[in-house]
Design a protein around this motif. Structure first.
Motif, short mmCIF file in Angstrom:
data_model
loop_
_atom_site.label_atom_id
_atom_site.label_comp_id
_atom_site.label_asym_id
_atom_site.label_seq_id
_atom_site.Cartn_x
_atom_site.Cartn_y
_atom_site.Cartn_z
N HIS A 267 6.68 11.91 -13.72
CA HIS A 267 6.25 12.09 -12.33
C HIS A 267 5.92 10.74 -11.71
CE1 HIS A 267 4.87 16.52 -13.11
NE2 HIS A 267 6.18 16.38 -13.07
N ASN A 268 6.36 10.57 -10.48
CA ASN A 268 6.08 9.32 -9.75
C ASN A 268 6.53 8.12 -10.58
OD1 ASN A 268 5.13 7.43 -7.91
ND2 ASN A 268 2.96 7.79 -8.36
N PHE A 269 7.82 8.12 -10.97
CA PHE A 269 8.25 7.10 -11.93
C PHE A 269 8.35 5.69 -11.33
CE2 PHE A 269 12.44 8.96 -10.69
CZ PHE A 269 13.07 7.82 -10.20
N THR A 270 8.29 5.55 -10.00
CA THR A 270 8.19 4.21 -9.41
C THR A 270 6.75 3.74 -9.30
OG1 THR A 270 8.17 5.14 -7.17
CG2 THR A 270 10.32 4.53 -8.10
N ASN A 271 5.80 4.59 -9.75
CA ASN A 271 4.38 4.27 -9.74
C ASN A 271 3.89 3.91 -8.33
OD1 ASN A 271 2.04 4.25 -11.28
ND2 ASN A 271 2.11 2.04 -11.61
N GLN A 272 4.24 4.76 -7.38
CA GLN A 272 3.83 4.56 -5.99
C GLN A 272 2.33 4.81 -5.85
OE1 GLN A 272 5.68 3.75 -3.09
NE2 GLN A 272 3.67 3.67 -2.14
N TYR A 273 1.63 3.83 -5.27
CA TYR A 273 0.21 4.00 -4.98
C TYR A 273 0.05 4.48 -3.54
CZ TYR A 273 -1.05 1.67 -9.32
OH TYR A 273 -1.20 1.36 -10.64
N TYR A 274 -0.66 5.58 -3.35
CA TYR A 274 -0.86 6.10 -2.00
C TYR A 274 -2.14 6.92 -1.96
CZ TYR A 274 1.09 10.49 -3.84
OH TYR A 274 1.33 11.63 -4.58
N LYS A 275 -2.76 6.92 -0.80
CA LYS A 275 -4.01 7.65 -0.60
C LYS A 275 -3.71 9.10 -0.23
CE LYS A 275 -5.67 4.76 2.49
NZ LYS A 275 -4.84 3.55 2.41
N THR A 276 -4.49 10.01 -0.76
CA THR A 276 -4.43 11.40 -0.34
C THR A 276 -5.52 11.73 0.67
OG1 THR A 276 -5.83 12.06 -2.20
CG2 THR A 276 -3.44 12.12 -2.54
N GLN A 277 -6.52 10.85 0.79
CA GLN A 277 -7.62 11.05 1.74
C GLN A 277 -8.47 9.80 1.74
OE1 GLN A 277 -8.94 12.22 4.54
NE2 GLN A 277 -8.73 14.34 3.85
N ASN A 278 -9.08 9.49 2.86
CA ASN A 278 -10.19 8.53 2.86
C ASN A 278 -11.15 8.87 3.98
OD1 ASN A 278 -8.47 7.62 4.91
ND2 ASN A 278 -8.67 5.47 4.39
N PHE A 279 -12.41 8.46 3.80
CA PHE A 279 -13.49 8.91 4.66
C PHE A 279 -14.27 7.71 5.19
CE2 PHE A 279 -12.80 12.26 1.50
CZ PHE A 279 -12.60 13.35 2.33
N ASP A 280 -14.67 7.84 6.44
CA ASP A 280 -15.50 6.82 7.09
C ASP A 280 -16.97 7.14 6.82
OD1 ASP A 280 -16.74 5.00 8.69
OD2 ASP A 280 -16.08 5.87 10.59
#
Length: 303
Positions: A267-280
Protein backbone atom coordinates in the motif's frame (compact mmCIF):
# COMPACT_ATOMS: atom_id res chain seq x y z
CA UNK A 1 -31.98 23.04 27.95
CA UNK A 2 -34.07 20.50 26.04
CA UNK A 3 -35.78 20.28 22.67
CA UNK A 4 -37.54 17.85 20.35
CA UNK A 5 -37.16 17.73 16.57
CA UNK A 6 -39.29 15.93 14.01
CA UNK A 7 -39.41 16.06 10.21
CA UNK A 8 -40.24 13.78 7.24
CA UNK A 9 -37.61 12.15 5.03
CA UNK A 10 -37.66 9.75 2.10
CA UNK A 11 -37.08 9.39 -1.61
CA UNK A 12 -38.83 8.80 -4.90
CA UNK A 13 -37.23 7.63 -8.16
CA UNK A 14 -38.23 6.96 -11.74
CA UNK A 15 -36.29 4.75 -14.17
CA UNK A 16 -36.62 3.97 -17.88
CA UNK A 17 -35.07 0.69 -19.10
CA UNK A 18 -34.37 1.55 -22.74
CA UNK A 19 -32.88 -1.91 -23.36
CA UNK A 20 -32.30 -5.14 -21.44
CA UNK A 21 -29.13 -3.95 -19.72
CA UNK A 22 -29.32 -0.15 -19.58
CA UNK A 23 -31.52 2.48 -18.00
CA UNK A 24 -31.90 6.18 -17.36
CA UNK A 25 -33.14 7.38 -13.98
CA UNK A 26 -34.02 10.44 -11.93
CA UNK A 27 -34.32 10.52 -8.15
CA UNK A 28 -35.33 12.98 -5.45
CA UNK A 29 -34.33 12.41 -1.82
CA UNK A 30 -34.91 14.39 1.34
CA UNK A 31 -32.51 13.78 4.20
CA UNK A 32 -32.84 15.07 7.74
CA UNK A 33 -30.64 15.12 10.83
CA UNK A 34 -31.85 16.14 14.28
CA UNK A 35 -30.63 19.09 16.30
CA UNK A 36 -27.78 19.07 18.77
CA UNK A 37 -26.44 20.63 21.96
CA UNK A 38 -22.69 21.08 22.17
CA UNK A 39 -21.01 19.47 25.14
CA UNK A 40 -18.11 21.19 26.87
CA UNK A 41 -19.71 24.62 26.53
CA UNK A 42 -17.76 27.41 28.22
CA UNK A 43 -20.55 29.99 28.30
CA UNK A 44 -24.32 30.18 28.53
CA UNK A 45 -24.26 31.62 25.01
CA UNK A 46 -22.96 28.28 23.65
CA UNK A 47 -25.75 26.35 25.33
CA UNK A 48 -28.72 28.46 24.34
CA UNK A 49 -27.69 28.72 20.70
CA UNK A 50 -27.40 24.95 20.18
CA UNK A 51 -27.56 23.54 16.66
CA UNK A 52 -30.69 23.39 14.52
CA UNK A 53 -31.69 20.30 12.50
CA UNK A 54 -29.99 19.81 9.12
CA UNK A 55 -31.99 19.21 5.94
CA UNK A 56 -30.82 18.26 2.45
CA UNK A 57 -32.83 18.07 -0.76
CA UNK A 58 -31.01 15.82 -3.22
CA UNK A 59 -31.67 15.80 -6.97
CA UNK A 60 -29.95 13.10 -9.01
CA UNK A 61 -30.11 11.72 -12.52
CA UNK A 62 -28.00 9.47 -14.63
CA UNK A 63 -27.27 6.50 -16.83
CA UNK A 64 -26.67 2.87 -15.82
CA UNK A 65 -25.56 0.81 -18.79
CA UNK A 66 -23.80 -2.33 -20.08
CA UNK A 67 -22.42 -2.68 -23.60
CA UNK A 68 -20.63 -5.21 -25.83
CA UNK A 69 -22.13 -8.31 -24.22
CA UNK A 70 -21.64 -6.75 -20.76
CA UNK A 71 -17.88 -6.41 -21.23
CA UNK A 72 -18.22 -2.67 -20.67
CA UNK A 73 -20.12 -1.05 -17.82
CA UNK A 74 -20.60 2.70 -18.08
CA UNK A 75 -22.41 4.79 -15.48
CA UNK A 76 -22.81 8.56 -15.41
CA UNK A 77 -24.45 10.56 -12.62
CA UNK A 78 -25.25 14.22 -12.11
CA UNK A 79 -26.32 15.46 -8.70
CA UNK A 80 -27.33 18.61 -6.83
CA UNK A 81 -27.52 18.74 -3.02
CA UNK A 82 -29.26 21.71 -1.43
CA UNK A 83 -28.55 21.94 2.32
CA UNK A 84 -30.34 24.06 4.88
CA UNK A 85 -28.76 24.54 8.31
CA UNK A 86 -25.90 22.16 7.55
CA UNK A 87 -24.20 21.04 10.76
CA UNK A 88 -20.51 21.91 10.41
CA UNK A 89 -17.69 20.85 12.75
CA UNK A 90 -15.38 23.63 13.95
CA UNK A 91 -13.02 24.26 16.87
CA UNK A 92 -13.85 27.23 19.06
CA UNK A 93 -10.91 28.69 20.95
CA UNK A 94 -9.98 31.76 22.92
CA UNK A 95 -6.66 32.98 24.26
CA UNK A 96 -7.87 32.26 27.81
CA UNK A 97 -9.14 28.70 27.43
CA UNK A 98 -8.79 25.31 25.81
CA UNK A 99 -10.17 24.67 22.31
CA UNK A 100 -13.73 23.34 22.28
CA UNK A 101 -14.89 21.15 19.34
CA UNK A 102 -18.47 21.97 18.43
CA UNK A 103 -21.08 21.98 15.70
CA UNK A 104 -22.53 25.13 14.15
CA UNK A 105 -25.12 25.73 11.43
CA UNK A 106 -24.36 26.92 7.91
CA UNK A 107 -27.68 28.45 6.88
CA UNK A 108 -27.45 27.52 3.19
CA UNK A 109 -24.96 25.29 1.32
CA UNK A 110 -24.86 23.51 -2.03
CA UNK A 111 -22.89 20.61 -3.48
CA UNK A 112 -23.24 19.61 -7.12
CA UNK A 113 -21.22 17.70 -9.67
CA UNK A 114 -20.87 14.74 -11.97
CA UNK A 115 -19.42 11.26 -11.54
CA UNK A 116 -18.34 8.79 -14.23
CA UNK A 117 -17.79 5.11 -13.46
CA UNK A 118 -16.40 2.56 -15.93
CA UNK A 119 -15.51 -1.13 -15.78
CA UNK A 120 -14.21 -2.95 -18.84
CA UNK A 121 -12.85 -6.29 -19.98
CA UNK A 122 -11.19 -5.37 -23.30
CA UNK A 123 -9.33 -8.70 -23.44
CA UNK A 124 -9.99 -12.04 -21.76
CA UNK A 125 -8.78 -11.99 -18.13
CA UNK A 126 -7.95 -8.25 -18.30
CA UNK A 127 -10.15 -6.05 -16.09
CA UNK A 128 -9.94 -2.28 -15.93
CA UNK A 129 -11.95 0.11 -13.74
CA UNK A 130 -11.94 3.89 -13.60
CA UNK A 131 -13.90 6.49 -11.66
CA UNK A 132 -13.82 10.26 -12.12
CA UNK A 133 -15.65 12.94 -10.14
CA UNK A 134 -16.01 16.70 -10.46
CA UNK A 135 -17.59 18.40 -7.47
CA UNK A 136 -18.39 22.03 -6.72
CA UNK A 137 -19.28 22.89 -3.13
CA UNK A 138 -19.98 26.25 -1.53
CA UNK A 139 -21.37 27.81 1.61
CA UNK A 140 -23.99 30.23 0.30
CA UNK A 141 -24.85 31.72 3.69
CA UNK A 142 -22.63 30.92 6.64
CA UNK A 143 -21.67 33.27 9.46
CA UNK A 144 -20.67 32.25 12.99
CA UNK A 145 -20.44 34.34 16.15
CA UNK A 146 -17.66 33.42 18.57
CA UNK A 147 -17.27 34.64 22.14
CA UNK A 148 -13.69 35.88 22.47
CA UNK A 149 -12.60 36.38 26.07
CA UNK A 150 -10.43 39.42 26.78
CA UNK A 151 -8.82 40.17 30.14
CA UNK A 152 -8.24 43.92 30.67
CA UNK A 153 -4.90 44.98 32.17
CA UNK A 154 -4.68 45.82 35.86
CA UNK A 155 -5.14 49.53 36.64
CA UNK A 156 -2.19 49.28 39.02
CA UNK A 157 0.33 46.67 40.14
CA UNK A 158 -1.42 46.07 43.43
CA UNK A 159 -4.98 46.24 42.08
CA UNK A 160 -7.00 43.02 41.76
CA UNK A 161 -6.98 41.42 38.34
CA UNK A 162 -10.14 42.36 36.38
CA UNK A 163 -12.54 39.61 35.29
CA UNK A 164 -12.47 38.57 31.60
CA UNK A 165 -14.80 40.40 29.25
CA UNK A 166 -16.82 38.58 26.57
CA UNK A 167 -16.40 40.07 23.11
CA UNK A 168 -18.78 38.81 20.42
CA UNK A 169 -17.19 38.62 16.96
CA UNK A 170 -18.78 37.38 13.74
CA UNK A 171 -16.83 35.47 11.08
CA UNK A 172 -18.32 35.10 7.60
CA UNK A 173 -17.49 31.92 5.66
CA UNK A 174 -19.90 32.59 2.79
CA UNK A 175 -18.44 31.66 -0.60
CA UNK A 176 -15.91 29.16 0.73
CA UNK A 177 -15.89 25.46 -0.29
CA UNK A 178 -17.04 22.76 2.09
CA UNK A 179 -14.55 21.00 4.33
CA UNK A 180 -12.53 18.17 2.66
CA UNK A 181 -14.30 18.61 -0.68
CA UNK A 182 -11.83 18.25 -3.60
CA UNK A 183 -12.86 19.77 -6.94
CA UNK A 184 -11.52 16.76 -8.91
CA UNK A 185 -10.77 13.18 -7.91
CA UNK A 186 -10.27 9.85 -9.62
CA UNK A 187 -9.47 6.23 -8.90
CA UNK A 188 -8.65 3.24 -11.08
CA UNK A 189 -7.44 -0.35 -11.17
CA UNK A 190 -5.81 -2.67 -13.72
CA UNK A 191 -5.94 -6.40 -13.08
CA UNK A 192 -4.87 -9.34 -15.26
CA UNK A 193 -5.42 -13.00 -14.45
CA UNK A 194 -2.72 -15.37 -15.76
CA UNK A 195 -3.76 -19.05 -15.74
CA UNK A 196 -0.83 -21.30 -14.74
CA UNK A 197 -0.30 -24.30 -17.08
CA UNK A 198 0.16 -27.84 -15.85
CA UNK A 199 -0.94 -29.78 -12.80
CA UNK A 200 0.46 -30.89 -9.44
CA UNK A 201 -0.75 -34.18 -7.90
CA UNK A 202 -3.62 -34.08 -10.32
CA UNK A 203 -4.73 -30.57 -9.39
CA UNK A 204 -4.52 -27.45 -11.51
CA UNK A 205 -1.97 -24.84 -10.48
CA UNK A 206 -4.52 -22.04 -10.38
CA UNK A 207 -3.69 -18.54 -11.55
CA UNK A 208 -1.62 -15.45 -10.75
CA UNK A 209 -3.34 -12.06 -10.65
CA UNK A 210 -1.17 -8.91 -10.64
CA UNK A 211 -3.12 -5.77 -9.73
CA UNK A 212 -2.28 -2.09 -9.77
CA UNK A 213 -4.56 0.58 -8.30
CA UNK A 214 -4.21 4.33 -8.12
CA UNK A 215 -6.04 7.38 -6.85
CA UNK A 216 -5.63 11.11 -7.25
CA UNK A 217 -7.25 13.83 -5.19
CA UNK A 218 -7.29 17.55 -5.85
CA UNK A 219 -6.51 20.14 -3.19
CA UNK A 220 -8.69 20.01 -0.09
CA UNK A 221 -9.25 22.41 2.81
CA UNK A 222 -9.76 21.20 6.37
CA UNK A 223 -11.68 24.19 7.67
CA UNK A 224 -14.55 26.48 6.70
CA UNK A 225 -12.34 29.39 5.60
CA UNK A 226 -10.50 27.86 2.60
CA UNK A 227 -7.75 26.54 4.83
CA UNK A 228 -7.11 29.88 6.55
CA UNK A 229 -8.05 28.73 10.04
CA UNK A 230 -11.25 29.10 12.01
CA UNK A 231 -10.74 32.86 12.34
CA UNK A 232 -9.34 33.33 8.81
CA UNK A 233 -5.96 34.65 9.96
CA UNK A 234 -3.63 32.24 8.06
CA UNK A 235 -2.69 32.01 4.36
CA UNK A 236 -5.15 30.24 2.06
CA UNK A 237 -4.63 26.47 2.13
CA UNK A 238 -2.51 26.44 5.29
CA UNK A 239 -5.01 24.01 6.84
CA UNK A 240 -5.39 21.58 3.96
CA UNK A 241 -3.52 19.30 1.59
CA UNK A 242 -2.12 19.80 -1.89
CA UNK A 243 -3.07 17.40 -4.74
CA UNK A 244 -1.45 13.99 -4.43
CA UNK A 245 -1.31 10.51 -6.02
CA UNK A 246 -1.50 7.14 -4.25
CA UNK A 247 -0.44 3.82 -5.75
CA UNK A 248 -1.08 0.30 -4.45
CA UNK A 249 0.01 -3.04 -5.91
CA UNK A 250 -0.76 -6.69 -5.23
CA UNK A 251 0.07 -10.14 -6.58
CA UNK A 252 -2.46 -12.88 -5.82
CA UNK A 253 -2.31 -16.65 -6.30
CA UNK A 254 -5.79 -18.19 -6.61
CA UNK A 255 -6.39 -21.94 -6.55
CA UNK A 256 -7.97 -23.66 -9.55
CA UNK A 257 -11.20 -24.29 -7.59
CA UNK A 258 -11.19 -20.64 -6.40
CA UNK A 259 -11.40 -21.73 -2.75
CA UNK A 260 -7.99 -20.41 -1.65
CA UNK A 261 -6.05 -17.20 -2.22
CA UNK A 262 -2.63 -15.98 -1.15
CA UNK A 263 -1.92 -12.31 -1.75
CA UNK A 264 1.18 -10.20 -1.29
CA UNK A 265 0.46 -6.47 -1.29
CA UNK A 266 2.07 -3.05 -0.97
CA UNK A 267 0.00 0.00 0.00
CA UNK A 268 1.21 3.49 -0.88
CA UNK A 269 4.34 2.04 -2.47
CA UNK A 270 5.69 5.49 -3.45
CA UNK A 271 5.54 6.38 0.28
CA UNK A 272 3.48 9.52 -0.33
CA UNK A 273 3.26 11.74 2.75
CA UNK A 274 -0.06 13.56 3.05
CA UNK A 275 -2.30 14.97 5.75
CA UNK A 276 -5.75 13.57 6.41
CA UNK A 277 -6.63 16.45 8.76
CA UNK A 278 -5.11 19.36 10.62
CA UNK A 279 -6.51 21.70 13.24
CA UNK A 280 -5.96 25.31 14.22
CA UNK A 281 -5.23 25.30 17.97
CA UNK A 282 -2.91 28.29 17.78
CA UNK A 283 -4.96 30.67 19.87
CA UNK A 284 -6.00 28.36 22.69
CA UNK A 285 -2.90 26.24 23.39
CA UNK A 286 -0.48 27.58 20.79
CA UNK A 287 -0.08 24.57 18.46
CA UNK A 288 -1.05 23.38 14.99
CA UNK A 289 -2.17 19.75 15.12
CA UNK A 290 -1.44 17.68 11.98
CA UNK A 291 -2.74 14.14 11.35
CA UNK A 292 -0.86 12.21 8.65
CA UNK A 293 -1.93 9.13 6.72
CA UNK A 294 -0.28 5.74 7.07
CA UNK A 295 3.03 5.57 5.14
CA UNK A 296 4.11 2.72 2.87
CA UNK A 297 3.12 -0.69 4.18
CA UNK A 298 3.30 -4.27 2.92
CA UNK A 299 2.07 -7.66 3.95
CA UNK A 300 0.65 -11.05 3.05
CA UNK A 301 -3.00 -12.06 3.29
CA UNK A 302 -4.30 -15.64 3.13
CA UNK A 303 -7.97 -16.27 2.43
Amino acid sequence: ADDTWTAPSGEVSLAWDFNETSSLYVKYSRGWKGGHFNGGATSVFDIITGVDPETVNSYEGGLRSFWFDQRLMLNATGFYYDYQDMQVFIIDQTSLGYPIPKLVNAADSVVYGIELDMQAEPLPFLNISYNFAWVKSEYLDFAVTFVDKFRPPRPCRTCPRPDPIDIFREYDYTGNPLIASPRYSMTGTVEYEIPLPGTLFGYGLGSLIPRLSFSWKDQVYFDTCSGRGTKCNFPVGYFGEEPYWLFNAALTWRSANEQFELMGWVHNFTNQYYKTQNFDLSEGIGVILDAYAVPRGFGITAT
